[in-house]
Structures are given as structure tokens and as C-alpha cells.
Scaffold this active site. Structure first.
Site, PDB file in Angstrom:
ATOM      1  N   ASP A   1       7.584   8.604   0.375  1.00  0.00           N
ATOM      2  CA  ASP A   1       6.305   8.171  -0.183  1.00  0.00           C
ATOM      3  C   ASP A   1       6.432   7.847  -1.667  1.00  0.00           C
ATOM      4  O   ASP A   1       7.201   8.473  -2.394  1.00  0.00           O
ATOM      5  CB  ASP A   1       5.280   9.295   0.022  1.00  0.00           C
ATOM      6  CG  ASP A   1       3.927   8.975  -0.556  1.00  0.00           C
ATOM      7  OD1 ASP A   1       3.294   8.027  -0.066  1.00  0.00           O
ATOM      8  OD2 ASP A   1       3.508   9.662  -1.512  1.00  0.00           O
TER       9      ASP A   1
ATOM     10  N   GLU B   1       8.560   3.395   0.635  1.00  0.00           N
ATOM     11  CA  GLU B   1       7.276   2.783   0.302  1.00  0.00           C
ATOM     12  C   GLU B   1       7.389   2.321  -1.145  1.00  0.00           C
ATOM     13  O   GLU B   1       7.198   3.096  -2.076  1.00  0.00           O
ATOM     14  CB  GLU B   1       6.130   3.776   0.468  1.00  0.00           C
ATOM     15  CG  GLU B   1       4.771   3.110   0.265  1.00  0.00           C
ATOM     16  CD  GLU B   1       3.681   4.071  -0.163  1.00  0.00           C
ATOM     17  OE1 GLU B   1       2.508   3.750   0.047  1.00  0.00           O
ATOM     18  OE2 GLU B   1       3.993   5.132  -0.725  1.00  0.00           O
TER      19      GLU B   1
END
EC number: 2.4.1.18
Length: 719
Positions: free
Chosen positions: A400, A453
Site C-alpha cells: 500500500d 500501489e
């Protein structure tokens, strides 16, 4: 007497709770050539009984909770047991030699103790035939560290740990404890403040909002997924259709989320019906705040107890594997919350958090960023990743907020950050950490996938580390997602002026290995559901949904859809409620659901979609210039084979063309495989006429097709 063995300063430090080496004078002490003495510290006790080689003796109480018993020379740890106030009869924690060794310290301080999860935290183990729990924690700035729990009435004076040389590591083996024991750390800081902390390496915690750590035996579960693990492949040339799931809101029963075990059975069956190859779970690492969706983690080695136990989660992964479904986890090494019970100022000073910025809190999330310069912090994070791959059989990690890690100025204004040694804004320590992470993961678990990401044009995200890249397998193509949503929101009448939003991503589509996400971030916080983003009446919205999802399937890159998108939930996602499964009783939603199953099955079956999909050779435009009619068309090839292809046509206007001509030379045969406007999918039924080959002097130069409104057509062609 005992005062001859323990000097007054050590006694004072012990009684005041500042002793860092209790094993120096507690346990079995050689008193003379003919006898030993067992010395115990039981603050508040007036009587202590000891079972010595089958006989029960009363220890002498000296003062301030110090007890002793004279024993024969050569007394060993297994020769005696202590009766505790809570009824436990167990061996003496202070009679054992250190279990944390020099090699442990060396590897940990190098950041390369890759099985640190077997050495840190609370480890059930057997020491010389004596069962118990080894407690180990890193707290270099603490004066004293104790483990507290029901077993010592949460009294931090009872079980102080031993500081292992100058390593900053503290340890204590407590016999008689077992899995399920609840515990916390009690630390005395350099300034004398007493802190109560959960275990950074804890593998289980009490059910939130409770935050107590829990002793877990991570090896107790019997796995049944050997076939999956043996056959598991890195999917660079395999289909990858990911169903993104938030465990707490996928499906509820009786007003509560499904537990891991029931979820495993229903989710596996559902994914098989819709032909998804993997599920990706929003973070299930333990977290105190439901509203964070799991992205503010306090337990990096623990599945949240909200939905079941440690072994229940292992069953979840095991069952999905046995049903042929892979499991990917969202993993958050970029930042952590400020909760005082967890990592923040763990031993009274900044330990896990970076202090590089004037304001240590990240401006976007008001969380701390990790100190990637610190080898022990790097080891903590990489150990977490490897733990999930090893003990939980996870197939992939989606990292993330990589962008926030890569750039020192991410979310910060001028003056709020300091440049790196070269004057740039790249976070060199974070970059090195990412490379280290990917190198180790791919070396130890070659079939595991890592996803980034990352929203900028940072170079070589999916290049190997040896080639100067970050080493990820895939990068989320957030540019494609944002361009697509921007385009799809425009009324079809005006889309001619936004045609570039459809075509731009193909200019860079092969610079990295991309995954095309329709993710959770785009259906929350007032952004609306996928259906709400689309203009028009109900029929038009669902035609758009079929077009959007089939467009994603046809484009180069792996696929990800967030739960609810596959049947077009009307409401935007809420983590506090179940999806609206009753919508599948409605023909519009049921027809879309059927369409998605067909598309995914086609995707998994045909290598044109996924073989070499990260290479330019897998894609060739037929026509990207038909802005007037809002049509794009292209070929998808299977690797280097040019004898056949898929011809993909996407029509983004509301017009119907009975005969739409595509100039595509050399086609000999043309078979319709998929029509998103098919009646069975809720469409108008147009577009099913046989295509007409256009030939001039026996040379094929194109085809004429029936082109439905707001639709995707997929033909298999040969040349």
C-alpha cells in the site's frame, strides 16, 4: 544469607522496578562448594512453596519479596518447580540460560534475521523438555521490561526480562504458560515513565477494542493445500483475475460479518462461479479502528481476531487453496498509527518511527512513517512479510501507498521536508527497503507475487532489482483507472472531446507490468459506486457497466475488481454493512453478474488476454481515431503468435450501427466470441449478426459488423 549473594544496589533496582539483569542473582545461584541456593522474587507474597525433586519445601522470606531455599550442589532447572499464587505449578523462569544468541543479535542488527517471527514476540517452545513461552522484545532505550498478564496479576515487578548484552533485546522464558495466554509489555523508559504496550511481534490479540496480546502457536494448524503450494506458479504468463474483498463487509449473517471459516466456504464457491483466480483482502493485519479498513496497523504479525482465531484464518487460506483460489493480502509498510499502546514511542523514544521531518506525522493520514534507515525496523517489516508467506501460505502482497514511501515531499509543502544527500526528493532509504523486501520475497518464495500501489512515473517499478528496478511483479495502473472513470462519467454526446482518455494509457502500457484496478478507493468517501458514476437511465447504466468491465478485461494488464462491482451495487461501499446481495434478485443485476462470469471464463480460457500481456507485441491498434463515433478497436495476440488474434471493439456512444466497417487487412476468418449487448446479459440483442469480410480483388481489407450501442464485441480472427 542472601545479602552475601545479591548486593544492595541490585536489590534496590529489582524492588524499584529498574533491574535489567534479574538472572544475575535470581534462579539457581552457587553459594558454596557444597550447596546451591534458589533465589526468588515474589513481591507482595508472604509464603512461597517449592517442589524440589518430589518434596515440598517452604522458601525463606528475607525481605521485600525476596525468598530463597538452600538446595544440593548441582541443582538443575528441571529439579524444582514453584507454586504460584494463581495455582500454577511451574519451573523457575530465572533458572534458564539465554535463548537469544549472538547470531540472533548479529542478524537482527543487520536487518537480515528473516525468520525473526520465530525468535521475537511470544514463542511457545520446549527448553530441555520443559514447555513454556519465550518472551522476546526489542526495546533498546528502556531501563526495565517486564511481561505482564493474568499469570502474574498484571504486576510488572514479578517477571522482569533480561537485557541480552548491549543488543537492546530483552528475553524471558516462562515455563508453564501456553497458547492463549494474554499478555502485554510493561516498560520503564529512560526518564522513569511506565508504559504498557502490546507486542510488536504479537501473533494474536484480543477482540477489538481490546488490545491485549495473545500467545499463539503458529505451527499447530494442519495444512491440506500441498498440491496448490507445489503447483503454484508465478503468474506473469498466467491469467490473473482478482476479486478485492473487505472481510468485514462482504457478507453478513444475523447482523454480523461472516467469520473466517464460513467466509472461506462461501467466498471460494463464489469465486469459482465467477471464475476469479485470486482474492485480494484489504488488510486483515490487526488494527484498532474499523474505519481505517485495516490500513492503520498495530499488529503486523497477526490476523485480526474480529472474524476468528489465528487457526481460523489459516483455514481460510487453506480452503481457498484447496478450491483453486489464490490469496493476496494488502500490506502496509509505509506508515503506522499513533496509538500509544502500540509502536509509537515504543520504549519512550522514537524507535520504529522516522524523525526526519519537522512534523513526524504524515499530513495525509496523521500517522508515523517507518524509519527505513534502522536495520531493526527493516527487519521487523520484512519479517512481517515473510511471516505471512511462510506461516499463512499467502500467495501475494500488495504494498500500500508506495508513492508515499518513495518521495520525501509526498504530501508535504516546501520547508516541511529535507532533501536527500543528492538534493533530491527521493527517499533513498525507503527505496533500498523496497528493493530488499522484493529481493528476499522472490528468493525465499519464488512463486509469490508483489504488487505496488504507485501513482507516479517513478521508473522501473517492475524491473528486477538486479536490473536497477524496485523488483515488484506488478504495478497498479492508477492512471488507466482515473482516465477510464473520467471518460465514463461524461455523457456519450460529449465523449468525442475526451477520446484521449481512452487511448492515452496505451502509450505507456508496456513500460511496466501493469494491473488494471477498479478498486475500493473509487467507491467510497462520496465518490459513489461504479453505477452512480455513469450517466443515463437504468438500462444505459447497466449497458455501461457491461462495457466498462469488458473493456477492462480486453485491455493489456492483469485485472482487479472490488466486491460489489461485479453485480453493480447501487450504494457506495460502507465497511460497516454487508453488500446488497438482494440485488441479485433483480434481472438487471443478475444479468450483469452472468455477464461477468462469462467474461472472466473467457479471460481465463484464452491466452490472447494474458500471455505476454506486458509486452508491446501482445497489442496492435486497428483504429484509435474514430472520435466521431466513440469507437476504439485493436488486436490482442498470444505471445509472438501472429496467425490468430482477438479483435476487440469498444463502442462508447449510444448510437446503433447496422453496418460498421473496420479497416483491418488480412483477416481470413472471423468468429464472434462475446457480445456485451447480448439479451442474456440484459442487452438489446444487437451485434450478433455474422460479420462480413470485405474483399477487394481477392484481398481481404476489412470487415463489416453490426455494432450495438454502449457495447464490447470480441471476435477471434485468423490471418
Amino acid at each position: 544469607m542472601v545479602e552475601r549473594i545479591i548486593n544492595s544496589e541490585d536489590i534496590s533496582l529489582l524492588i524499584s522496578g529498574r533491574q535489567s539483569n534479574p538472572h544475575k542473582f535470581l534462579g539457581i545461584i552457587s553459594e558454596s562448594s557444597s550447596q546451591d541456593r534458589i533465589i526468588l522474587f515474589r513481591p507482595g507474597a508472604h509464603f512461597v512453596a517449592i517442589e524440589l525433586q518430589g518434596n515440598i519445601a517452604q522458601a525463606t522470606h528475607h525481605h521485600s519479596g525476596i525468598f530463597s531455599l538452600v538446595t544440593p550442589k548441582g541443582t538443575l532447572p528441571h529439579d524444582y518447580r514453584i507454586y504460584h499464587q494463581n495455582g500454577l505449578l511451574a519451573h523457575d523462569p530465572y533458572a534458564f540460560s539465554p535463548l537469544w544468541g549472538e547470531m540472533d543479535s548479529f542478524l537482527f542488527h543487520q536487518g537480515t534475521h528473516y525468520k525473526i517471527y520465530e525468535r521475537m514476540g511470544a514463542i511457545p517452545c520446549d527448553v530441555g523438555g520443559i514447555l513454556g513461552v519465550l518472551f522476546v522484545v526489542w526495546a533498546p532505550h528502556a531501563q526495565r521490561v517486564s511481561v505482564v498478564g493474568d499469570f502474574n496479576y498484571w504486576n510488572g515487578l514479578v517477571n522482569p526480562l533480561r537485557k541480552v548484552s548491549d543488543s537492546g533485546v530483552w528475553e524471558l522464558f516462562i515455563p508453564g504458560l501456553d497458547e492463549g495466554t494474554l499478555y502485554k509489555w510493561e516498560l520503564v523508559t529512560a526518564s522513569g515513565e511506565v508504559l504498557i504496550k502490546t507486542d510488536p511481534y504479537g501473533k494474536g490479540f484480543d477482540i477489538p477494542p481490546q488490545v491485549t496480546s495473545r500467545v499463539i502457536n503458529s505451527d499447530r494448524y494442519t495444512w491440506h493445500d500441498q498440491k496448490w503450494m507445489e503447483n503454484r506458479k508465478n503468474t506473469k504468463d498466467q491469467p490473473l483475475a482478482i476479486y478485492e474483498v473487505h472481510v468485514g463487509s462482504w457478507q453478513w449473517d444475523n447482523g454480523r460479518p461472516l467469520g473466517y471459516r464460513e467466509l472461506a466456504k462461501r467466498l471460494a464457491q463464489y469465486c469459482k462461479e465467477l471464475h476469479y483466480t485470486h482474492v485480494e483482502l484489504l488488510p486483515i493485519t490487526e488494527h484498532p479502528l474499523n474505519e481505517s479498513w485495516g490500513y492503520q496497523v498495530t499488529g503486523y504479525y497477526a490476523p485480526t481476531w474480529r472474524y476468528g482465531s489465528f487457526q481460523d484464518f489459516q483455514f481460510f487460506v487453506d480452503h481457498l487453496h484447496c478450491e483453486g483460489i489464490g490469496v493476496i493480502l494488502d500490506w502496509v509498510p509505509g506508515h503506522f498509527p499513533t496509538d500509544s499502546f502500540a509502536l509509537a514511542s515504543f520504549d519512550g523514544e522514537a524507535l520504529y518511527e522516522s524523525v526526519d521531518h519537522k512534523d513526524p506525522l504524515h499530513p495525509h493520514w496523521h500517522t508515523y512513517t517507518f524509519d527505513y534507515r534502522c536495520s531493526e525496523v527493516v527487519n521487523f517489516l520484512i519479517g512481517s512479510a515473510l511471516f505471512w508467506l511462510d506461516k499463512m501460505h499467502i500467495d501475494g502482497l500488495r504494498v500500500d501507498a508506495v508513492t508515499s514511501m518513495l518521495y520525501l515531499d509526498y504530501g508535504r509543502k516546501a520547508g516541511e521536508w529535507s532533501p536527500n544527500i543528492y538534493g533530491g526528493n527521493e527517499n533513498l532509504d525507503a527505496i533500498e527497503f523496497i528493493k530488499h523486501f522484493n529481493s528476499v520475497v522472490h528468493r525465499e518464495f519464488p512463486a509469490v507475487l508483489t504488487f505496488a500501489e504507485e501513482s507516479t512515473d517513478f521508473p522501473k517499478v517492475t524491473e528486477s532489482v538486479d536490473s536497477g528496478g524496485l523488483g515488484f511483479d506488478y504495478k497498479w495502473n492508477l492512471g488507466w483507472m482515473h482516465d477510464t472513470f473520467r471518460y465514463i462519467k461524461v455523457d456519450p454526446i460529449f465523449r468525442s472531446y475526451h477520446h484521449n482518455d481512452l487511448t492515452f494509457s496505451l502509450w505507456y502500457a508496456f513500460n511496466e507490468r501493469y494491473l488494471l484496478p477498479l478498486s475500493h478507493d473509487e467507491v467510497v468517501h462520496g465518490k459513489g459506486s461504479l453505477l452512480q458514476k455513469i450517466p443515463g437511465d437504468t438500462w444505459t447504466k447497466f449497458a455501461h457497466m457491461r462495457l466498462l468491465l469488458s473493456y477492462q478485461i480486453c485491455q493489456p494488464g492483469k485485472k482487479l475488481v472490488f466486491m460489489g462491482g461485479e453485480f453493480a451495487q447501487w450504494k457506495e461501499w460502507s465497511p460497516d454493512n454487508s453488500l446488497d446481495w438482494h440485488l441479485l434478485d433483480n434481472p438487471y443485476h443478475a444479468s450483469l453478474h452472468k455477464c461477468v462470469a462469462k467474461m472472466n471464463a473467457l479471460y481465463c480460457e484464452l491466452p490472447y488476454f494474458w500471455k505476454g500481456d506486458h509486452k508491446q507485441e501482445s497489442f496492435l491498434w486497428v483504429d484509435f481515431k474514430d472520435t466521431k463515433n466513440n469507437v476504439i478497436s485493436y488486436y490482442r495476440f498470444s505471445g509472438e503468435d501472429r496467425s490468430s488474434a482477438l479483435l476487440c471493439i469498444h463502442h462508447f456512444s449510444s448510437e446503433y450501427f447496422p453496418s460498421y466497417v473496420l479497416h483491418c487487412q488480412g483477416i481470413k476468418t472471423c468468429e464472434l466470441l462475446f457480445n456485451s449487448d447480448d439479451i442474456s446479459f440484459g442487452g438489446s440483442g444487437k451485434g450478433n449478426r455474422l460479420p462480413i469480410l470485405c474483399v477487394d480483388h481477392n484481398i481481404p481489407w476489412g470487415i463489416a459488423i453490426e455494432l450495438p450501442p454502449l457495447a464490447t464485441l470480441i471476435f477471434q480472427v485468423s490471418f
